[in-house]
Design an enzyme around this catalytic site. Sequence first.
Site: not given
Ligand code: DQQ
Length: 592
Positions: A66
């Site tokens: 992300d």
């Molecule tokens: N990636 C998820 C999120 C979390 C993060 C979404 C963890 O919900 O915070 O891809 O790497």
Amino acid sequence: MEFRAKSDFLVFLLCCLALFNINCVEASHEVFLNLQSLSLPAPLNHVYHLHRTRYHFQPRKNWINDPNGPMYYNGIYHLFYQYNPKGAVWGNIVWAHSVSKDLVNWKKLEHAIYPSKPFDQYGCWSGSATVLPGNKPVILYTGIVDDKQTQVQNYAVPANLSDPYLRLWIKPDNNPLIVADNWVNKTAFRDPTTAWFGKDGKWRVTIGGRRKRKHRGIAYLYRSKDFMRWTKAKHPLHSAAGTGNWECPDFFPVQVNGKNGLDTSVTGRNVKYVFKVSLDVTRYEYYTIGTYDIKKDKYIPEKDMIDGWNGLRYDYGNFYASKSFFDPGKNRRILWGWANESDTTDNDVKKGWAGIQLIPRTVVLDPSGKQLLQWPVEELETLRGKKVELSNQNLNKGEKIEIKGITAAQSDVDVTFSFNSLDKAETFDPSWDRYDAQKLCSQKGSTVEGGLGPFGLLTLASENLEEYTPVFFRVFKAQDKHLVLMCSDASRSTLMNGNSSMKDGKDAYRPSFAGFVNVDLNDKKLSLRSLIDHSVVESFGAGGRTCITSRVYPILAVCDKAHLYAFNNGTETVKIDTLKAWSMNRPKEMNH
Ligand code: DQQ
């Protein structure tokens, strides 16, 4: 050296052949990746290197996911992102940090946030930045506090506001700021948004989650006067039954009939709101457009909006965990999204890297008010190099025209097709599922003859079309209106074996991604822009009404062996009204 299967041997052979014949744009300047602990035969090493993107955001190695806390601060764009410093699979997550003056060149800095305190010792997950009055940035992020993945919300502030890059971030001792109460599912409680300021003098933030023992997706709402003490509102900002866990919510205002972006705290008459969630169940991103009832402190989607997996998507392909921010420098809202690899885990590990950030997109409300328009930021155009143009070229049934003279594997293509009549549009069978565009695309494909369409581009194509990723339209006539299907079909993209040899590893994923395009066909035109970058094809249909991103790994159609064609497999002749295509240069700096 042992090969798992005949197909592995084929791959190896093709790689060797490719190695001796191909010429890749500036490839000789690349530093080869340090491929973890696996020692690979050199040619494979080299060919896997060919799938690295050249003008997308990537660190030199390891796993990314992300985009986090994007912001514009004192003339600098900041991008943080989820990063595994130890390998090319998810884990050990920290916030990596890069800065840029133009959204194209990126300077890598030290990690901004990493596990070090009881409130984040098991991971520093996603979050957002807010610039507080007095020009003070603050980050809210999710900390993992134990091995059961219990989630809390923390904050971090720059150690030195006079450092233009904001290199060092401090996590004060009064963390965590927000802890789940008894009604909150504490292992599905994460990804705080940028905060917005209400007329009552309170900050608000929304946090994604899922109701305990239920499949209701939920965006919790918290309020605070001082940004330090937060109270949960009685009602969530928004929720929807049966949608499962909501990750990475985003909530922001958009101008009605306007092209500018808005700061997250702006309200007013000519403003609508966008609410987006990343649905963990499907791994796609859905949004609705609606109003924000300030008195009730609730988001209300407009009546005809669908909340859930039949709803509108930012992108009908590989695009997840996105986050937007307001850029006061250019008065625009910019959206960052992450594209995971679609290759086998084995290959991710062998390559030594996994994941890219897609080209940042401006987001505005379509004049219809019914959807968003997304478009690559204008700065990307500074990378355009050699250009070719075509106009007024007919594409009869079964014809294809090669777009020569550019580096097809690393290009930006913008084409407008036109046609004389809609009469030949195929009938849309009422038994087909209007919400399952992908199924329709996988059945109809780019080769099955149609009436009006399929027509479009064959990207990353090998000379004899053993490999290609077509991006195309197909027009149907339904009872009430015409339906335009847009596909980005990875099913023929590579000859590589797609089976993972790892027990818990994932196989390659080569879907026929598709979405419908809500476009007025009165002018009998359809436009398509595709950003092609070795292992990614990012496409914008009808001015950004429908976007589809595919990750693909050709082994023949690489570097200067990749071709680009415009094609038509429909009985109605279509014309290339205009086509402009550019070879894309590499940014001078990309996280060196
Ligand atoms: N990636 C998820 C999120 C979390 C993060 C979404 C963890 O919900 O915070 O891809 O790497």
